[in-house]
Design a protein around this motif. Structure first.
Motif, PDB file in Angstrom:
ATOM      1  N   UNK A  36      40.884  44.658  26.781  1.00 39.68           N
ATOM      2  CA  UNK A  36      40.626  43.241  27.040  1.00 39.68           C
ATOM      3  C   UNK A  36      41.928  42.445  27.082  1.00 39.68           C
ATOM      4  N   UNK A  37      42.828  42.712  26.149  1.00 38.19           N
ATOM      5  CA  UNK A  37      44.114  42.009  26.125  1.00 38.19           C
ATOM      6  C   UNK A  37      44.927  42.348  27.374  1.00 38.19           C
ATOM      7  N   UNK A  38      44.982  43.630  27.741  1.00 33.09           N
ATOM      8  CA  UNK A  38      45.761  44.049  28.911  1.00 33.09           C
ATOM      9  C   UNK A  38      45.190  43.442  30.196  1.00 33.09           C
ATOM     10  N   UNK A  39      43.869  43.497  30.347  1.00 33.59           N
ATOM     11  CA  UNK A  39      43.247  42.952  31.553  1.00 33.59           C
ATOM     12  C   UNK A  39      43.476  41.440  31.617  1.00 33.59           C
ATOM     13  N   UNK A  40      43.350  40.766  30.487  1.00 33.29           N
ATOM     14  CA  UNK A  40      43.565  39.317  30.454  1.00 33.29           C
ATOM     15  C   UNK A  40      45.008  38.969  30.804  1.00 33.29           C
ATOM     16  N   UNK A  41      45.958  39.690  30.223  1.00 28.49           N
ATOM     17  CA  UNK A  41      47.372  39.393  30.477  1.00 28.49           C
ATOM     18  C   UNK A  41      47.747  39.671  31.929  1.00 28.49           C
ATOM     19  N   UNK A  42      47.383  40.839  32.427  1.00 28.28           N
ATOM     20  CA  UNK A  42      47.762  41.198  33.798  1.00 28.28           C
ATOM     21  C   UNK A  42      47.015  40.323  34.804  1.00 28.28           C
ATOM     22  N   UNK A  43      45.703  40.191  34.641  1.00 28.15           N
ATOM     23  CA  UNK A  43      44.915  39.374  35.562  1.00 28.15           C
ATOM     24  C   UNK A  43      45.337  37.922  35.539  1.00 28.15           C
ATOM     25  N   UNK A  44      45.581  37.391  34.351  1.00 28.53           N
ATOM     26  CA  UNK A  44      46.022  36.001  34.236  1.00 28.53           C
ATOM     27  C   UNK A  44      47.374  35.783  34.887  1.00 28.53           C
ATOM     28  N   UNK A  45      48.299  36.723  34.686  1.00 27.23           N
ATOM     29  CA  UNK A  45      49.628  36.599  35.296  1.00 27.23           C
ATOM     30  C   UNK A  45      49.534  36.647  36.826  1.00 27.23           C
ATOM     31  N   UNK A  46      48.676  37.513  37.351  1.00 23.39           N
ATOM     32  CA  UNK A  46      48.526  37.614  38.805  1.00 23.39           C
ATOM     33  C   UNK A  46      47.904  36.333  39.359  1.00 23.39           C
ATOM     34  N   UNK A  47      46.897  35.795  38.669  1.00 26.33           N
ATOM     35  CA  UNK A  47      46.275  34.540  39.124  1.00 26.33           C
ATOM     36  C   UNK A  47      47.296  33.400  39.108  1.00 26.33           C
ATOM     37  N   UNK A  48      48.063  33.287  38.042  1.00 20.76           N
ATOM     38  CA  UNK A  48      49.068  32.221  37.951  1.00 20.76           C
ATOM     39  C   UNK A  48      50.116  32.385  39.049  1.00 20.76           C
ATOM     40  N   UNK A  49      50.568  33.610  39.291  1.00 21.39           N
ATOM     41  CA  UNK A  49      51.542  33.846  40.357  1.00 21.39           C
ATOM     42  C   UNK A  49      50.952  33.452  41.711  1.00 21.39           C
ATOM     43  N   UNK A  50      49.688  33.783  41.931  1.00 21.62           N
ATOM     44  CA  UNK A  50      49.035  33.402  43.180  1.00 21.62           C
ATOM     45  C   UNK A  50      48.903  31.905  43.326  1.00 21.62           C
ATOM     46  N   UNK A  51      48.562  31.210  42.240  1.00 24.53           N
ATOM     47  CA  UNK A  51      48.451  29.756  42.287  1.00 24.53           C
ATOM     48  C   UNK A  51      49.792  29.112  42.613  1.00 24.53           C
ATOM     49  N   UNK A  52      50.870  29.683  42.086  1.00 24.47           N
ATOM     50  CA  UNK A  52      52.205  29.162  42.400  1.00 24.47           C
ATOM     51  C   UNK A  52      52.525  29.384  43.872  1.00 24.47           C
ATOM     52  N   UNK A  53      52.048  30.504  44.449  1.00 24.03           N
ATOM     53  CA  UNK A  53      52.354  30.835  45.842  1.00 24.03           C
ATOM     54  C   UNK A  53      51.494  30.093  46.859  1.00 24.03           C
ATOM     55  N   UNK A  54      50.409  29.477  46.447  1.00 22.29           N
ATOM     56  CA  UNK A  54      49.488  28.852  47.407  1.00 22.29           C
ATOM     57  C   UNK A  54      50.168  27.845  48.332  1.00 22.29           C
ATOM     58  N   UNK A  55      51.000  26.938  47.835  1.00 24.88           N
ATOM     59  CA  UNK A  55      51.574  25.959  48.770  1.00 24.88           C
ATOM     60  C   UNK A  55      52.600  26.544  49.732  1.00 24.88           C
ATOM     61  N   UNK A  56      53.060  27.754  49.488  1.00 26.71           N
ATOM     62  CA  UNK A  56      54.089  28.356  50.318  1.00 26.71           C
ATOM     63  C   UNK A  56      53.475  29.329  51.303  1.00 26.71           C
ATOM     64  N   UNK A  57      54.154  29.587  52.410  1.00 29.55           N
ATOM     65  CA  UNK A  57      53.630  30.578  53.351  1.00 29.55           C
ATOM     66  C   UNK A  57      53.585  31.939  52.674  1.00 29.55           C
ATOM     67  N   UNK A  58      52.521  32.626  52.883  1.00 31.66           N
ATOM     68  CA  UNK A  58      52.384  33.943  52.286  1.00 31.66           C
ATOM     69  C   UNK A  58      50.998  34.148  51.719  1.00 31.66           C
TER      70      UNK A  58
END
Length: 143
Positions: A36-58
């Motif tokens: 649960x901790x690993x899935x939360x950490x990895x999934x959360x980090x990927x979601x946050x990285x994606x949210x940061x990338x939304x305004x940029x092309x890609x």
């Protein structure tokens, strides 16, 4: 009678893929907590990285959806959100597919203009580079 899980498979039948791999860790309390901790950490980090990338092309939205898929391995709410997102994307694609060619071309041109504008703004604010001015200068057009 065999005990059944929510997916109607017998409880003693091993699952394959990522679910089977994670099930081997979930056999103990510490394993369940660790997964649960690993899935939360990895999934959360990927979601946050994606949210940061939304305004940029890609692939911003694709990365957010990938993060939700990771979180859906452990959380029911993420699975429901993934199902909702999948239904909405399929409905959008079916709607676009039913439209006249001119409408589809207009949608494509609109997406191109949007991405080009985001790229222009990103380069202008990040590096001070104005590729429109540069392009006009290369063409020999007075600016």
């Amino acid at each position: 009678m065999a005990e059944t899980r929510t997916d109607d498979k017998p409880a003693d039948e091993a699952r394959g893929g990522i679910h089977g791999f994670l099930d081997r860790f979930r056999t103990t309390r510490m394993g369940r907590l660790g997964v649960r901790i690993a899935v939360t950490a990895v999934g959360g980090a990927v979601v946050v990285a994606g949210l940061i990338m939304i305004p940029f092309p890609g692939p911003g939205w694709a990365v957010v959806i990938a993060g939700l898929a990771i979180l859906a391995l452990e959380y029911v709410w993420a699975h429901h959100l993934m199902s909702f997102t999948s239904r909405q994307v399929k409905a959008w694609l079916h709607w676009v597919g039913r439209q006249h060619l001119a409408v589809r071309l207009l949608i494509g041109v609109g997406c191109f203009v949007f991405v080009a504008a985001i790229l222009w703004i990103s380069l202008k604010l990040s590096f001070g580079f104005d590729y429109i001015q540069w392009g006009l200068g290369e063409l020999g057009t007075p600016t």
